[in-house]
Scaffold this active site. Structure first.
Site, PDB file in Angstrom:
ATOM      1  N   CYS A 195     -10.759  12.019  -4.751  1.00 22.73           N
ATOM      2  CA  CYS A 195      -9.664  12.159  -3.886  1.00 22.73           C
ATOM      3  C   CYS A 195      -9.363  10.836  -3.454  1.00 22.73           C
ATOM      4  O   CYS A 195      -9.411   9.692  -4.267  1.00 22.73           O
ATOM      5  CB  CYS A 195     -10.063  12.902  -2.890  1.00 22.73           C
ATOM      6  N   ARG A 239       0.804  11.407  -5.479  1.00 20.54           N
ATOM      7  CA  ARG A 239       0.043  10.372  -5.885  1.00 20.54           C
ATOM      8  C   ARG A 239      -0.871  10.476  -7.166  1.00 20.54           C
ATOM      9  O   ARG A 239      -1.180   9.218  -7.711  1.00 20.54           O
ATOM     10  CB  ARG A 239      -1.012  10.281  -4.776  1.00 20.54           C
TER      11      ARG A 239
END
Length: 280
Positions: A234, A176
């Site tokens: 995050c 990611r």
């Protein structure tokens, strides 16, 4: 009975099991997603609902920190007092429980610890669980006293990205971070903030338990060098708090969590996003 001191930001299943009946102890189940509203809980545990009442649902991004008044109201409803000792856990190991711990710290409450290994470690030790029940504990007297700078916005993060003394660490997976994997939430761009560094939260654990402090320190040093100021991000502000827990265990004291995280930064906007074949 004497007051119950919390041994630190991380507690073991043995420590909790030996004190489960202490009148000052409040155990909170902070599970999210598939672990939210679990059918089985540690005896006496109450729901710290990060997906529900303990997020600001007026925000366009998930898991946003609620205001102090609302936080106070919710914690009192859970029976938390200013003199309570709180242990938070989740059903994944150490995951969303770290978010609950950081929220409490950001609201001025230090008498809290995360159960190392969470519910899986508890049940693996043969310790009891019970069906979740709707209980209404005696309301507590908890009062939030917000601390400035522990939860920060994108303006602070943007400044931190150009500060040589600060490391901005992203807890998402490498795929990611690099942009090789699409974001699980629709509408978000792929990649990372220019200048951010990747430290997946899973690299700080083994089987859902946190690594020893010296190993955690080595992991942070490997990525961030000698920088002591850490800003943590995050996907939606949850696993950034696993990094915050790990950093605290490793001896870092200048820490901040980006509340909006990639759920905000990754939205279509003028905030810069880059992708790369390898983490930088």
């Amino acid at each position: 009975m004497s007051p119950l001191p919390v041994p630190g930001p991380l507690v073991t299943v043995d420590w909790l099991a030996e004190r489960l009946d202490h009148p000052d102890l409040v155990v909170l189940d902070a599970g999210v997603g598939a672990h939210r509203n679990a059918e089985l809980r540690i005896p006496g545990a109450r729901p710290f609902d990060i997906d529900g009442a303990l997020s600001d649902h007026t925000s366009p991004v998930p898991h946003t920190m609620p205001g102090a008044e609302h936080f106070t109201e919710q914690l009192r409803a859970l029976g938390v007092n200013n003199g309570s000792t709180v242990v938070v856990y989740d059903g994944a190991g150490v995951y969303s429980s770290a978010r609950a711990w950081w929220m409490l710290r950001a609201m001025g409450f230090d008498r809290a610890g995360v159960l190392d290994g969470g519910l899986p470690a508890w049940t693996a030790a043969g310790l009891p669980v019970q069906p979740a029940v709707r209980a209404e504990p005696v309301p507590g007297d908890f009062t939030a006293r917000p601390r400035e700078g522990l939860v920060v916005d994108r303006a602070v993060v943007r400044a931190a990205l150009s500060d040589d003394a600060t490391a901005v660490l992203d807890a998402r997976t490498r795929e990611r971070f690099t942009g090789q994997a699409k974001e699980p939430r629709p509408g978000l761009r792929s990649g990372h903030m220019p200048g951010a560094l990747n430290l997946p939260f899973g690299d700080l654990q083994t089987d859902g338990r946190m690594l020893p402090a010296d190993e955690l320190r080595a992991r942070f040093t490997e990525v961030a060098g000698q920088r002591e100021r850490l800003v943590l991000s995050c996907g939606s502000g949850v696993t950034a708090c696993v990094l915050a827990l790990a950093a605290d265990l490793a001896g870092f004291r200048d820490l901040a969590v980006y509340d909006g995280s990639w759920s905000e930064w990754g939205l279509p906007s003028d905030l810069p996003v880059v992708s790369s074949a390898e983490p930088r």
